[in-house]
Scaffold this motif. Structure first.
Motif, PDB file in Angstrom:
ATOM      1  N   ARG A   1      -9.741   3.994   5.522  1.00  0.00           N
ATOM      2  CA  ARG A   1     -10.329   2.718   5.902  1.00  0.00           C
ATOM      3  C   ARG A   1     -11.654   2.920   6.615  1.00  0.00           C
ATOM      4  O   ARG A   1     -12.622   2.214   6.377  1.00  0.00           O
ATOM      5  CB  ARG A   1      -9.358   1.957   6.812  1.00  0.00           C
ATOM      6  CG  ARG A   1      -9.872   0.605   7.261  1.00  0.00           C
ATOM      7  CD  ARG A   1      -8.785  -0.169   7.980  1.00  0.00           C
ATOM      8  NE  ARG A   1      -8.243   0.604   9.083  1.00  0.00           N
ATOM      9  CZ  ARG A   1      -7.209   0.208   9.831  1.00  0.00           C
ATOM     10  NH1 ARG A   1      -6.612  -0.936   9.535  1.00  0.00           N
ATOM     11  NH2 ARG A   1      -6.770   0.949  10.821  1.00  0.00           N
TER      12      ARG A   1
ATOM     13  N   PRO B   1       0.832  -1.216   0.000  1.00  0.00           N
ATOM     14  CA  PRO B   1       0.000   0.000   0.000  1.00  0.00           C
ATOM     15  C   PRO B   1       0.863   1.262   0.000  1.00  0.00           C
ATOM     16  O   PRO B   1       1.887   1.329   0.676  1.00  0.00           O
ATOM     17  CB  PRO B   1      -0.805  -0.113   1.306  1.00  0.00           C
ATOM     18  CG  PRO B   1      -0.679  -1.534   1.719  1.00  0.00           C
ATOM     19  CD  PRO B   1       0.642  -2.013   1.216  1.00  0.00           C
TER      20      PRO B   1
ATOM     21  N   VAL C   1       0.462   5.618   0.241  1.00  0.00           N
ATOM     22  CA  VAL C   1      -0.367   6.799   0.445  1.00  0.00           C
ATOM     23  C   VAL C   1       0.503   8.036   0.257  1.00  0.00           C
ATOM     24  O   VAL C   1       1.718   7.996   0.474  1.00  0.00           O
ATOM     25  CB  VAL C   1      -1.022   6.818   1.842  1.00  0.00           C
ATOM     26  CG1 VAL C   1      -1.978   5.663   2.008  1.00  0.00           C
ATOM     27  CG2 VAL C   1       0.041   6.795   2.940  1.00  0.00           C
TER      28      VAL C   1
ATOM     29  N   TRP D   1      -4.285   6.595   5.963  1.00  0.00           N
ATOM     30  CA  TRP D   1      -4.754   5.241   5.701  1.00  0.00           C
ATOM     31  C   TRP D   1      -5.951   4.899   6.593  1.00  0.00           C
ATOM     32  O   TRP D   1      -6.940   4.341   6.129  1.00  0.00           O
ATOM     33  CB  TRP D   1      -3.629   4.237   5.925  1.00  0.00           C
ATOM     34  CG  TRP D   1      -4.053   2.823   5.717  1.00  0.00           C
ATOM     35  CD1 TRP D   1      -4.429   1.909   6.671  1.00  0.00           C
ATOM     36  CD2 TRP D   1      -4.170   2.137   4.465  1.00  0.00           C
ATOM     37  NE1 TRP D   1      -4.756   0.703   6.105  1.00  0.00           N
ATOM     38  CE2 TRP D   1      -4.604   0.817   4.748  1.00  0.00           C
ATOM     39  CE3 TRP D   1      -3.937   2.507   3.142  1.00  0.00           C
ATOM     40  CZ2 TRP D   1      -4.809  -0.122   3.748  1.00  0.00           C
ATOM     41  CZ3 TRP D   1      -4.148   1.572   2.147  1.00  0.00           C
ATOM     42  CH2 TRP D   1      -4.582   0.278   2.456  1.00  0.00           C
TER      43      TRP D   1
END
Length: 385
Positions: free
Chosen positions: A377, A316, A318, A373
């Motif tokens: 989420r 991931p 960001v 993040w």
């Protein structure tokens, strides 16, 4: 995701002559199509084909080569229109914009030409290609590439390949559709601070020093200045060759750094937090001697390399706001311009923490990455009925 594998062709003398003649012919034809498109007000591809396809076939181009030539011209005008709309060529009435709009687009004699599977086939075991030319089908043209590149070509090659010529050497740039890795839920994040003195500093302790790369660029800059004073054709050729060599050197350094960061994140099941540096060159105000260093800094390329390698591995990524990360204490959150004593030293005026300035900034980026993040989420959780 799409990746490009560069393959070096090693043709025999007759094969090389056929490839070079093909490139020059299709680019001359592209200039002819461009002139027609300019006169007709740049019609759509289908309409442009009605005006030019028969003439291209009469010049000796195959059906697929003619189609690709027309598409290349139409794509070039689409790109020009997009650049004008985005303001990349200046404001309306500016000299650069008037020059671009007042004449047809032209193509260099050695500009790239696209091939699809109807006019280009690969023989993997023999490591040769069969390719269409204006002199007919040329078979058995040898090619070389890395072992990883050959594996990627075998498994994932899809779409068109571009034939290009650089300094008498022919290359095929093959498009590969590589599947992205399945993204996992990160246990933590690695903050990456990008800079000039230190190209990349991570919150895990890795620091890619920019001293060697900056010295290399300074040396290249001096050599460019000497060549530019000569104002000869030979000097101009040398300048172009050196520019490509420097770009390759920087690209390789960025690949090495990006691979190390992504590998560390994958090994520790962590995500990567990067700074969003969009528009930094327009925002930052520097003295003239510092502008060359900033504008030759390939931070965007490094960020792109980290992002695509991460997607391929399922890591991931960001992007966070980099504002004040170098002036904020990662321990207590105190923000003060005086915290940044100099380029390398950070001393918090509130809690007294002493740290390397780039390391402190990377920890701030890591914290912001975790917050971004978690916010994303939470927004994906469906509402309770």
């Amino acid at each position: 995701m799409k990746l490009v594998v560069q393959v070096k062709l090693v043709p025999e003398a007759g094969q090389a002559a056929a490839l070079l003649a093909t490139l020059r012919t299709v680019n001359e034809a592209a200039n002819q199509v461009s002139a027609v498109a300019f006169e007709q007000g740049v019609p759509r591809e289908y309409e442009l084909r009605k005006h030019t396809y028969a003439q291209l076939r009469a010049r000796g181009l195959g059906a697929q080569a003619a189609q690709h030539t027309i598409k290349k011209v139409r794509d070039a005008y689409t790109t020009l229109k997009a650049n004008i709309k985005a303001g990349n060529l200046g404001k309306p009435g500016s000299k650069r914009r008037r020059k671009a709009e007042s004449k047809p687009i032209t193509f260099r004699p050695e500009a790239a030409h696209a091939y699809d599977d109807r006019c280009l086939s690969w023989q993997w075991d023999a490591q040769t290609v069969s390719i269409w030319t204006t002199a007919g089908r040329v078979r058995g043209v040898r090619f070389f590439c890395s072992t990883d590149g050959l594996t990627m070509l075998r498994e994932h090659r899809q779409g068109e390949s571009d034939l290009v010529e650089r300094d008498g050497v022919f290359y095929l740039l093959a498009t590969c559709e590589v599947p992205e890795g399945k993204q996992y839920e990160p246990e933590s994040f690695i903050g990456v601070d990008l800079g000039i003195v230190n190209i990349a500093t991570t919150s895990t302790g890795y620091r890619a020093a920019g001293r060697g790369l900056n010295r290399y660029r300074a040396r290249q800059q001096k050599l460019r200045a000497k060549l530019q004073k000569k104002q000869t054709q030979s000097a101009k050729r040398r300048l172009k060759a050196r520019a490509r060599k420097e770009a390759r050197h920087v690209k390789n350094a960025n690949h090495v750094i990006a691979k190390r960061i992504v590998t560390e994140a994958e090994r520790t099941s962590a995500g990567i937090a990067l700074e969003d540096l969009t528009g930094i060159r327009q925002r930052v105000r520097l003295r003239k001697p510092q502008r060359v260093t900033l504008h030759s800094w390939a931070f965007a390329q490094l960020g792109e390399f980290i992002a695509y390698k991460a997607r391929r591995s399922g890591v991931p990524v960001v992007h966070v706001d980099p504002a004040y990360t170098s002036q904020t204490c990662s321990a207590c959150g105190h923000l003060d311009k005086r915290n940044r004593v100099d380029q390398a030293l950070f001393t918090c005026r509130n809690c007294g923490v002493v740290a390397h300035a780039d390391r402190n900034a990377s920890h701030n980026i890591r914290q912001r990455g975790t917050a971004v993040w978690n916010a994303g989420r939470e927004s994906r959780v469906p509402a309770t009925p």
